[in-house]
Design an enzyme around this catalytic site. Sequence first.
Site, short mmCIF file in Angstrom:
data_model
loop_
_atom_site.label_atom_id
_atom_site.label_comp_id
_atom_site.label_asym_id
_atom_site.label_seq_id
_atom_site.Cartn_x
_atom_site.Cartn_y
_atom_site.Cartn_z
N GLY A 1 73.45 84.97 53.61
CA GLY A 1 74.27 84.56 54.78
C GLY A 1 73.72 83.40 55.62
O GLY A 1 72.61 83.51 56.24
N HIS A 2 74.44 82.22 55.38
CA HIS A 2 73.87 80.98 55.83
C HIS A 2 74.81 80.59 57.05
O HIS A 2 76.25 80.26 56.89
CB HIS A 2 73.66 79.92 55.03
CG HIS A 2 72.81 80.44 53.81
ND1 HIS A 2 72.49 79.42 52.82
CD2 HIS A 2 71.77 81.02 53.91
CE1 HIS A 2 71.18 79.95 52.28
NE2 HIS A 2 70.77 80.92 52.83
N LYS B 1 67.51 78.84 56.92
CA LYS B 1 67.86 77.83 55.60
C LYS B 1 68.96 76.98 55.76
O LYS B 1 69.03 75.81 55.46
CB LYS B 1 67.81 78.59 54.45
CG LYS B 1 66.32 79.16 53.80
CD LYS B 1 66.48 79.57 52.47
CE LYS B 1 67.37 81.05 52.48
NZ LYS B 1 66.54 82.25 53.39
N GLN C 1 67.89 84.25 49.99
CA GLN C 1 66.77 85.11 50.43
C GLN C 1 65.49 84.47 50.85
O GLN C 1 65.54 83.28 51.13
CB GLN C 1 66.87 86.24 49.50
CG GLN C 1 67.98 87.02 49.22
CD GLN C 1 69.20 86.66 48.40
OE1 GLN C 1 68.82 86.24 47.64
NE2 GLN C 1 70.47 86.33 49.10
N ASP D 1 66.65 85.07 55.78
CA ASP D 1 66.85 84.63 57.20
C ASP D 1 66.25 83.77 57.87
O ASP D 1 65.99 84.04 59.16
CB ASP D 1 67.30 86.02 58.09
CG ASP D 1 68.02 87.07 57.19
OD1 ASP D 1 69.13 86.63 56.79
OD2 ASP D 1 67.58 88.35 57.10
P1 IMP Z 1 70.44 93.02 47.54
O1 IMP Z 1 70.26 91.51 47.39
O2 IMP Z 1 71.96 93.29 48.42
O3 IMP Z 1 70.28 93.92 46.50
O4 IMP Z 1 69.64 93.74 48.73
C1 IMP Z 1 68.18 93.69 48.40
C2 IMP Z 1 67.36 93.64 49.32
O5 IMP Z 1 67.41 92.14 49.88
C3 IMP Z 1 67.68 94.29 50.85
O6 IMP Z 1 66.51 94.76 51.49
C4 IMP Z 1 68.57 93.33 51.50
O7 IMP Z 1 68.41 93.45 52.91
C5 IMP Z 1 67.61 91.99 51.14
N1 IMP Z 1 68.58 90.77 51.37
C6 IMP Z 1 69.59 90.33 50.30
N2 IMP Z 1 70.01 89.35 50.79
C7 IMP Z 1 69.26 88.90 51.92
C8 IMP Z 1 69.49 87.74 52.89
O8 IMP Z 1 70.44 87.06 52.48
N3 IMP Z 1 68.83 87.66 53.78
C9 IMP Z 1 67.84 88.87 54.25
N4 IMP Z 1 67.77 89.75 53.15
C10 IMP Z 1 68.58 89.79 52.01
#
Ligand code: IMP
Length: 430
Positions: free
Chosen positions: A40-41, A16, A224, A13
Site C-alpha cells: 500500500g503506497h 517508500k 513490504q 509501511d
Molecule cells: P501477505 O503478504 O498478505 O501474505 O501477508 C504476510 C505478512 O506480511 C502479514 O504480516 C502482512 O501484514 C504483512 N504485509 C504484507 N504486505 C505488507 C505491506 O505492504 N506493509 C506491511 N506489511 C505487509
Amino acid sequence: MANVVVVGAQWGDEGKGKIVDWLSEQADTVVRFQGGHNAGHTLVIDGVTYKLALLPSGVVRGGKLSVIGNGVVVDPWHLVDEIARLQAQGVEISPKTLRIADNATLILPLHRELDHFRETNNAGLKIGTTKRGIGPAYEDKVGRRAIRVVDLADESTLPSKIERVLTHHNALRRGLGIDEVDAGALLAELKAIAPTILPYADAVWALLDDQRRAGKRILFEGAQGALLDVDHGTYPFVTSSNIVASQAATGSGMGPSAIGYVLGIAKAYTTRVGEGPFPTELFDEVGETIGAKGREFGVNTGRKRRCGWFDAVLVRQTVRTSGIDGIALTKLDILDGFETIKVCTGYRLGSEVLDHLPANQAAQAKVEPIYEIIEGWSQTTAGARSWAELPAQAIKYVRRIEELIGAPVALLSTSPERDDTILMHNPFED
Ligand code: IMP
C-alpha cells in the site's frame, strides 16, 4: 549514474511510496520486483492523494515507464480496477507507459479464497496476511502449476493449465470443506480478462536490459520490508516473497550488477501489521500516541499498526542482508515533543546479550530489548527542508541512529509532501 533499489528496512509501511515518487523524477523507469497488491503506497502530490497497491509509484508521474517484473504476483482483476481508479484521478496509464512481465504469476480468485480461509478458520498458523492471495499464488509458482500472464495468450493450452492447478486446489478444497472450483467457469473468467491484460505483457527482462545498455536510469521499487522477507525475515510471520535488495535483480530478470545504490527506507520508530515478534512493541500510551500521530493504519486493509521504538538491531541486520548503502529516514516529526526517546541497541535472551535477532522462532518471541535513552526535542521538525531547520537534539538522534545501524542517512523525510525532504546524498549520483 547508478540504478537505485528502494527497499523497506523494517516490516513495511516505512513511507517508500513518497521516497520512490521523489526519486522517480530522476528515473526513466520504475520497476516493481516482488509482492503484489498486498503493498500500500500512498503518494501526496500537490495535495492530491494517490493510493497504489500493485502499480509502480512512478506511474503517477508523466513520462516514465512503469514495469511490473516477473517477481510480482499479479491479480488481473485488481490490476484493471487499480488502473481504472487512477485513470479516474487523471493519471495516464496505457500499454505505452506500463509493461508487465509475461512470465509473472497470476493471482486467481482461488488464491484469495484460500488465503482468506486459512486466516479466518484456524486452518493452520495465523499470519495476519492481507488476504489478497499472495502466499497461495507464490506457492503455486514454486509448485510449478501457476498460470502466468503469457498463458492468457494461448487458448489452446490454457484449459490444461487450469486442469493442473485445479487438480491440486480442488483436492485441497475438498479436504477443507470448501466448494470445488469449476474449470469451465475459471477458463471463462480468464478469457474475459485476457484482452485487457495482454496489451501490457512483455519480455521485460529484455526491455530492461536494453534500457540499461542505453544508459537509462532504473529505479527498483520494493514493497513490504526486509523483516518480512521469506528467508531473512521473522519466519514464519513473513510474506511469501524475497524482499531484500538482491531480489530486484531476480524479480526483474536483470543481472546483479544492474543494481547500483541500495537505499533502505526506515521510519524513525517501528511499526508492524499482522502477527509475529516485535521486540520494541509498546503497549502503553506512548505506543498509542505514536500510532495516532503517525496515522498508523494500513493503506489497503485499514488495520491498526502495532507501534514501538526504533530497533537499531533489526535495521542493522537489514543493512547487512540488503547491502544498504544509505537510509531514507521517514516520519521523524512523529517523535517531536517526546521528553525522551528510546532506541533498541541489543537484546537480552536469558543471560545472553545478542547483537542480532536469532533465527529461532521461540527465541525471537522471547528477546528483550536493551534500550539507550536519548533526550527528545520540543520544537517541530515537520516540513523541515534543511538541516539548519532541525533542532540540535533531532540531529543528534539521527546521527546516533547512523552509528548504530552502520549506514548513513542519505535522505530525511519530514512530511508526506514530496518536497519536505532533506537530501544529504543523491542515490542516483553515487
Ligand atoms: P501477505 O503478504 O498478505 O501474505 O501477508 C504476510 C505478512 O506480511 C502479514 O504480516 C502482512 O501484514 C504483512 N504485509 C504484507 N504486505 C505488507 C505491506 O505492504 N506493509 C506491511 N506489511 C505487509
